[in-house]
Design an enzyme around this catalytic site. Structure first.
Site, PDB file in Angstrom:
ATOM      1  N   GLU A   1      35.615  33.885  39.600  1.00 56.08           N
ATOM      2  CA  GLU A   1      34.996  32.932  38.819  1.00 56.08           C
ATOM      3  C   GLU A   1      34.122  33.505  37.831  1.00 56.08           C
ATOM      4  OE1 GLU A   1      35.478  33.709  42.036  1.00 56.08           O
ATOM      5  OE2 GLU A   1      35.086  31.834  43.438  1.00 56.08           O
TER       6      GLU A   1
ATOM      7  N   CYS B   1      28.768  34.647  42.759  1.00 55.39           N
ATOM      8  CA  CYS B   1      29.488  33.771  41.604  1.00 55.39           C
ATOM      9  C   CYS B   1      28.566  32.532  41.541  1.00 55.39           C
ATOM     10  CB  CYS B   1      30.912  33.552  41.947  1.00 55.39           C
ATOM     11  SG  CYS B   1      31.932  34.949  41.796  1.00 55.39           S
TER      12      CYS B   1
END
Ligand SMILES: O=c1ccn([C@H]2C[C@H](O)[C@@H](COP(=O)(O)O)O2)c(=O)[nH]1
Length: 366
Positions: free
Chosen positions: A101, A128
Site C-alpha cells: 500500500e 499503511c
C-alpha cells in the site's frame, strides 16, 4: 473508453436501436478488474511467504499508482533478509520491507491522490493506514482480512473510521484467473486447475517472481478484459524508466459514445455501421489515459500497433514498443514500422519466460 455513456443520444447515420446484437457481456467489472491488477502486481514480490499488491484508482477509473511488498529503492531485494523469525530481529524482513500500500502511494503518477480509492490484497496495517489517510484516499477496498484480530489491523480500523475513509471487503465469485501469453487471453479458472504454485523458495527472496516485461504484458492482457469488443479484446500500457505505469488502455468506443448506439460489427456494407470508424485502439487510450507523461516511456502492447496508433506513439515521445504477438503483414503494420524506423522508435517482440500467469485469489488466505 465508452463507459460513461448517454444511451439516449441519437447520432447522425445510426439508428438508436440496439446495433450490437453480438455485444460482449463477459468483460470484467471495475471492482474485480482493479483487485485483479492488485493481485497481478503482487506477483512481482520477492517475499517468500506473503505477496501483497495494491493499486490506486482515481474518480475517472484510471490507475494512478501500483505497488507490491519489497525492499526500499536501491536496497537490493537479495541484500536484505526475508526471514520471518531470527533471534536477531535485524535479520528478519520486518524492519526493512515496504508494504504494498505504501509503495502504491509512493509510486503514484500524479501529484494529488485525494479522493482516490485503494484496492489492496490484504487489509492494510496501521502504518499503511496512516499513509493512506494522510494522502487523502477516501476508500479502501481489500480482499483478505486474515490479520483482522491483530492490534495493527484493529488500530487501522479505528483510524479509518475516525477519518471517515470508507472501507469494504471485496469477495470474488471466481477462484482465480489464468493469463495466457500464447492465446493473449485472461480466463476465469477454478481452483483445481491452478497449477502454478506461488513459490516459497529462497530465504533470500523468491526466485520466480514475475519479470518486469512479463508483468507489463500480463497487465496488458488483464486490461484487455475490460473491452466490450466481441472480436478481439486488446490492451496496452505505458511505462516510465522507473518501471511505474503511467497509463493503460483497452479498445473501446470513445468516451460518452454508448455501445448501444455505436456498432461493434465488422461486416456491414455501410461503413458507418461497422466499428472501424469509431473504435479507439488500446494504444491510443493508454497514451491518452497517461496524462501525457509519456516522453521517453516504453509502450507494452499485445499486438503490433497500427499506423494510426504509431503516429500517436511517435508524437507522444514514446521511445520503444514491446509487443507480444507476431506482427501481421498488413499495410497498417508495414506503415507503422516504416514510421517507427524513421522516427527512431525501437520495437521488439517479447517472449515471456512462462506461458501462463495464474492469479490464485485463494493463495492469499495462507
Ligand atoms: O498490509 C500489509 C501487510 C503486510 N504486507 C507485507 C509485509 C510482508 O512482506 C508480508 C507479510 O509477511 P508475513 O510473512 O505474512 O508476516 O506482507 C503488506 O504489503 N501490506
Amino acid at each position: 473508453m465508452g463507459d460513461t455513456c448517454t444511451e439516449s443520444s441519437l447520432v447522425h447515420g445510426l439508428s438508436n436501436l440496439n446495433v450490437n446484437e453480438r455485444i460482449r457481456d463477459d468483460y470484467i467489472m471495475w471492482d474485480e478488474y482493479f483487485m485483479s491488477i492488485a493481485f497481478l502486481v503482487s506477483n512481482r514480490s520477492k517475499d517468500p511467504s506473503t505477496q501483497v499488491g495494491a493499486c490506486i484508482v482515481n474518480d475517472k477509473n484510471r490507475i494512478v499508482g501500483q505497488g507490491y511488498n519489497g525492499m526500499p529503492r536501491r536496497c537490493r531485494d537479495n541484500a536484505f533478509p526475508w526471514d520471518k523469525t531470527n533471534p536477531n530481529p535485524l535479520e528478519t524482513k520486518y524492519f526493512y520491507v515496504c508494504h504494498a500500500e505504501m509503495n502504491a502511494i509512493f509510486n503514484k503518477n500524479c501529484a494529488d491522490i485525494s479522493n482516490c480509492k485503494i484496492y489492496t490484497v490484504l487489509f492494510p496495517c496501521n502504518q499503511c493506514t496512516k499513509t493512506i489517510i494522510q494522502s487523502g484516499i477516501s476508500e479502501v477496498v481489500y480482499m483478505c482480512d486474515k490479520n483482522k484480530n491483530k492490534p495493527e489491523a484493529i488500530a487501522s480500523m479505528k483510524m479509518l473510521e475516525a477519518a471517515k475513509v470508507k472501507c469494504r471487503q471485496l469477495k470474488f465469485t471466481v477462484d482465480g484467473f489464468k493469463i495466457d501469453f500464447k492465446q493473449f487471453v485472461c480466463l476465469q479458472c477454478p481452483a483445481n486447475t491452478i497449477v502454478q504454485e506461488r513459490s516459497k523458495d529462497g530465504l533470500r527472496g523468491r526466485e520466480n517472481c514475475l519479470p518486469w516485461r512479463d508483468y507489463f504484458l500480463a497487465l496488458s492482457i488483464l486490461v484487455a478484459k475490460r473491452s466490450k469488443c466481441p472480436d478481439q479484446q486488446l490492451g496496452a500500457c505505458v511505462v516510465n524508466d522507473e518501471n511505474c505505469i503511467v497509463g493503460q488502455g483497452y479498445n473501446g468506443m470513445p468516451m460518452k459514445c454508448s455501445d448501444k448506439v455505436f456498432p461493434w460489427g465488422t461486416d456491414s456494407t455501410n461503413p458507418l455501421e461497422n466499428k472501424f470508424l469509431y473504435e479507439c485502439h488500446a494504444e491510443l487510450n493508454a497514451i491518452l489515459n497517461s496524462g501525457l507523461k509519456t516522453k521517453g516511456c516504453v509502450m507494452y502492447t499485445i499486438t503490433f500497433p497500427c499506423n494510426e496508433c504509431a503516429k500517436a506513439i511517435i508524437q507522444s515521445g514514446i521511445r520503444k514498443v514491446v509487443y507480444l504477438s507476431k506482427p501481421k503483414k498488413e499495410p497498417e503494420v508495414v506503415a507503422a514500422k516504416r514510421m517507427f524506423q524513421a522516427a527512431k522508435v525501437k520495437y521488439r517482440q517479447h517472449k515471456p519466460k512462462q506461458q501462463v500467469v495464474y492469479l490464485d485469489f485463494k493463495s492469499i488466505e495462507g
